[in-house]
Design an enzyme around this catalytic site. Structure first.
Site, PDB file in Angstrom:
ATOM      1  N   ASP A   1      -8.245 -18.918  -0.256  1.00  0.00           N
ATOM      2  CA  ASP A   1      -8.911 -17.608  -0.138  1.00  0.00           C
ATOM      3  C   ASP A   1     -10.051 -17.614   0.885  1.00  0.00           C
ATOM      4  O   ASP A   1     -10.229 -16.642   1.614  1.00  0.00           O
ATOM      5  CB  ASP A   1      -9.501 -17.182  -1.496  1.00  0.00           C
ATOM      6  CG  ASP A   1      -8.434 -16.941  -2.533  1.00  0.00           C
ATOM      7  OD1 ASP A   1      -7.258 -16.799  -2.150  1.00  0.00           O
ATOM      8  OD2 ASP A   1      -8.769 -16.917  -3.736  1.00  0.00           O
TER       9      ASP A   1
HETATM   10  P1  NAP Z   1      -8.317 -21.157  -3.734  1.00  0.00           P
HETATM   11  O1  NAP Z   1      -8.231 -19.917  -2.915  1.00  0.00           O
HETATM   12  O2  NAP Z   1      -8.286 -21.040  -5.200  1.00  0.00           O
HETATM   13  O3  NAP Z   1      -7.107 -22.091  -3.239  1.00  0.00           O
HETATM   14  C1  NAP Z   1      -6.982 -23.392  -3.641  1.00  0.00           C
HETATM   15  C2  NAP Z   1      -5.684 -23.932  -3.063  1.00  0.00           C
HETATM   16  O4  NAP Z   1      -5.638 -25.319  -3.378  1.00  0.00           O
HETATM   17  C3  NAP Z   1      -4.462 -23.297  -3.669  1.00  0.00           C
HETATM   18  O5  NAP Z   1      -3.851 -22.411  -2.758  1.00  0.00           O
HETATM   19  C4  NAP Z   1      -3.540 -24.490  -4.027  1.00  0.00           C
HETATM   20  O6  NAP Z   1      -2.284 -24.334  -3.379  1.00  0.00           O
HETATM   21  C5  NAP Z   1      -4.281 -25.681  -3.448  1.00  0.00           C
HETATM   22  N1  NAP Z   1      -4.200 -26.859  -4.309  1.00  0.00           N
HETATM   23  C6  NAP Z   1      -4.318 -26.937  -5.650  1.00  0.00           C
HETATM   24  N2  NAP Z   1      -4.148 -28.190  -6.067  1.00  0.00           N
HETATM   25  C7  NAP Z   1      -3.921 -28.938  -4.967  1.00  0.00           C
HETATM   26  C8  NAP Z   1      -3.686 -30.316  -4.751  1.00  0.00           C
HETATM   27  N3  NAP Z   1      -3.624 -31.212  -5.757  1.00  0.00           N
HETATM   28  N4  NAP Z   1      -3.503 -30.749  -3.469  1.00  0.00           N
HETATM   29  C9  NAP Z   1      -3.542 -29.856  -2.447  1.00  0.00           C
HETATM   30  N5  NAP Z   1      -3.772 -28.552  -2.598  1.00  0.00           N
HETATM   31  C10 NAP Z   1      -3.958 -28.097  -3.841  1.00  0.00           C
HETATM   32  O7  NAP Z   1      -9.605 -22.018  -3.374  1.00  0.00           O
HETATM   33  P2  NAP Z   1     -10.780 -21.760  -2.339  1.00  0.00           P
HETATM   34  O8  NAP Z   1     -10.258 -21.487  -0.971  1.00  0.00           O
HETATM   35  O9  NAP Z   1     -11.700 -22.903  -2.538  1.00  0.00           O
HETATM   36  O10 NAP Z   1     -11.429 -20.405  -2.823  1.00  0.00           O
HETATM   37  C11 NAP Z   1     -12.170 -20.305  -4.025  1.00  0.00           C
HETATM   38  C12 NAP Z   1     -11.804 -19.034  -4.781  1.00  0.00           C
HETATM   39  O11 NAP Z   1     -12.508 -19.015  -6.028  1.00  0.00           O
HETATM   40  C13 NAP Z   1     -12.180 -17.771  -4.046  1.00  0.00           C
HETATM   41  O12 NAP Z   1     -11.265 -16.752  -4.335  1.00  0.00           O
HETATM   42  C14 NAP Z   1     -13.534 -17.450  -4.642  1.00  0.00           C
HETATM   43  O13 NAP Z   1     -13.897 -16.084  -4.532  1.00  0.00           O
HETATM   44  C15 NAP Z   1     -13.281 -17.812  -6.091  1.00  0.00           C
HETATM   45  N6  NAP Z   1     -14.560 -17.995  -6.761  1.00  0.00           N
HETATM   46  C16 NAP Z   1     -15.309 -19.089  -6.508  1.00  0.00           C
HETATM   47  C17 NAP Z   1     -16.567 -19.186  -7.064  1.00  0.00           C
HETATM   48  C18 NAP Z   1     -17.474 -20.337  -6.762  1.00  0.00           C
HETATM   49  O14 NAP Z   1     -18.602 -20.314  -7.232  1.00  0.00           O
HETATM   50  N7  NAP Z   1     -17.054 -21.332  -6.014  1.00  0.00           N
HETATM   51  C19 NAP Z   1     -17.051 -18.185  -7.904  1.00  0.00           C
HETATM   52  C20 NAP Z   1     -16.244 -17.077  -8.153  1.00  0.00           C
HETATM   53  C21 NAP Z   1     -14.989 -17.005  -7.567  1.00  0.00           C
HETATM   54  P3  NAP Z   1      -0.981 -25.102  -3.944  1.00  0.00           P
HETATM   55  O15 NAP Z   1      -0.838 -24.689  -5.358  1.00  0.00           O
HETATM   56  O16 NAP Z   1       0.102 -24.628  -3.052  1.00  0.00           O
HETATM   57  O17 NAP Z   1      -1.238 -26.567  -3.795  1.00  0.00           O
END
Ligand code: NAP
Length: 462
Positions: free
Chosen positions: A388
């Site tokens: 994301d």
């Molecule tokens: P993300 O959008 O959740 O994507 C994580 C990706 O990691 C997934 O597409 C997944 O794809 C891949 N993945 C999972 N396990 C894996 C593994 N073992 N090896 C390789 N890839 C793996 O993560 P992000 O880009 O870090 O974004 C964070 C999200 O959380 C945002 O939408 C943000 O708004 C939300 N959020 C975060 C917080 C915060 O405080 N950090 C707070 C509120 C909301 P596969 O399944 O294809 O592997």
């Protein structure tokens, strides 16, 4: 030692504890001083507990020791959970903190009956309402994050009005009690209604917003503790609660800003409901994938590489392998930096903590605003388990649920490589156009295994 001197010593210990809490917050704001911050917070908390235990009004330690033992039995395993489970663990500790505050408030009410002064009753009621709703709200948040409860927002027509009416009922009961504190039957009803409101507050919010909700509940728990400090006339509790409450609130604001969402949208927007797609997105599109050998060749020939870690790196626990990759590339003369998005992962600072654990130099962790202008001059943007936070739809697709969220502009790099296991979406549940760009190479596999393979290829091929 006479009681007065003991009291003065306790007050001194409280002042030192409060100073340590403030320093802890200050030091926690930078990765370089964060460890010191944690230590300062721990020493401050220990000092405050010991000082409280020295209170001469305590006549029997039996129950206190029993409670400490129960707390340790619950707390030690909670402290050992896996890094990816920290958000739900945090929600649970807020739940326990709020429960403790609510129960002490309830006890204080019954101890003071039938003569509770109006102002005391205001403090007690507010504290018990906030403590109770935070308790159940945090439990629901933990359940959603642990996937024991459905992640999707559960909504129905007129929900906000019903929920606000329930909160209104609790406030009305509190008001009545302020003027008629002796009507003790109303008090448990107020507690139950507040507990129900906590459930109604969090159930309609989607799993994707839980980290923000948790930090907001953190601020409620702090507020409840501060009010309890007034009830008990404990200044350390007032200050610690206020610090907890305000820092939790500031954190929620930072998270909302980083996602370009408003508070009301997070609390009442039911973000994460199944999206009805515009249709065009359904068409078949192809991606280019590459092997570890090919990825190693491209990385080995690059001058500037920006690594963008995300939740997948945390799941795979790939940070130590990432460190090896950093070392190998740096030794070859490649300039390697890390682009850190404020909400990458599942909690604020998630990536900083993991990379610090792997001893990546702090000055190589570059914030989003500082790294974005560098992407056009970057040879390779290596995205490791992030999705994301790199999604260009946030800038271009007005219909996207993440439209307006600032992203790491990896699509501007000369080559983009994305390590993930499949084409599955990230937390927001949406497709990522980045993967279909001509200059994007998909490296399908587990982050730890794939990065390890690249390191091996680089070592072998050198
Ligand atoms: P993300 O959008 O959740 O994507 C994580 C990706 O990691 C997934 O597409 C997944 O794809 C891949 N993945 C999972 N396990 C894996 C593994 N073992 N090896 C390789 N890839 C793996 O993560 P992000 O880009 O870090 O974004 C964070 C999200 O959380 C945002 O939408 C943000 O708004 C939300 N959020 C975060 C917080 C915060 O405080 N950090 C707070 C509120 C909301 P596969 O399944 O294809 O592997």
């Amino acid at each position: 030692m006479n009681p007065l001197t003991a009291q003065q010593l306790i007050d001194l210990a409280y002042i030192i504890a409060v100073a340590l809490f403030i320093l802890a917050l200050k030091w926690l704001s930078s990765p370089a001083s964060a460890r010191r911050g944690v230590l300062a917070g721990e020493i401050g908390a220990a000092l405050a507990v010991v000082a409280t235990l020295c209170n001469y009004e305590i006549i029997d330690y039996k129950w206190i020791i029993a409670a400490l033992a129960v707390g340790a039995v619950v707390g030690v395993p909670l402290g050992l959970v896996h890094m990816t489970a920290v958000p739900q663990r945090t929600a649970l500790s807020h739940a326990f903190g709020a429960l403790a505050a609510a129960m002490i408030g309830i006890a204080e009410y019954y101890v003071r009956l039938p003569h509770v002064a109006k102002f005391e009753m205001v403090e007690i009621s507010l504290e018990v309402i906030i403590g109770s709703l935070t308790f159940t709200g945090s439990l629901i948040a933990a359940g959603k994050l642990q996937e024991i409860l459905p992640q999707r927002p559960i909504t129905y027509k007129g929900q906000n009005i019903v929920s606000l009416s329930v909160l209104g009922a609790a406030v009305l009961m509190a008001l009545w009690l302020v003027f008629h504190p002796e009507q003790a039957r109303l008090f448990p009803a107020m507690v139950v209604v507040s507990l129900v409101f906590g459930v109604m507050l969090v159930t309609p919010i989607g799993g994707a917003d839980m980290p923000t909700v948790i930090s907001l509940l953190n601020s409620y728990a702090g507020l409840s503790a501060a009010l309890l400090g007034f009830v008990l006339n404990n200044k350390a509790l007032v200050v610690a609660g206020a610090l907890d409450g305000s820092s939790g609130f500031i954190l929620s604001v930072i998270m909302c800003k980083a996602m370009n969402r408003s508070f009301t949208n997070v609390m009442f927007g039911a973000f994460g409901q199944v999206q009805v797609s515009a249709g065009a997105a359904q068409e078949e599109r192809t991606v280019r994938s590459a092997s570890a050998e090919e990825a190693a060749a491209i990385l080995g020939n690059a001058n500037a590489v920006v690594i963008v870690p995300g939740y997948g790196m945390a799941v795979a626990q790939a940070q130590h392998k990432v460190r090896e990759l950093y070392d190998t590339l740096t030794k070859r003369g490649v300039d390697v930096k890390f682009g850190i998005h404020p909400v990458a992962g599942r909690m604020p600072g998630h990536m900083n903590v993991l990379l610090a654990e792997a001893d990546i130099p702090y000055d190589k962790l570059v914030d989003m605003d500082a790294i974005n202008p560098e992407f056009p001059q970057t040879d390779v943007a290596l995205v490791i388990g992030a999705n994301d936070v790199t999604n260009p739809a946030a800038k271009t697709d007005q219909g996207s649920p993440i439209y307006g969220m600032p992203i790491l502009e990896v699509d501007k790099a000369r080559t983009v490589m994305v390590i993930k296991r499949s084409m599955s979406p990230g937390f927001a549940g949406i497709d990522n156009p980045l993967y279909y760009l001509d200059r994007t190479l998909m490296l399908f596999g587990d982050a730890k295994v794939f990065v390890g393979d690249i390191v091996r290829e680089l070592a072998g091929g050198h």
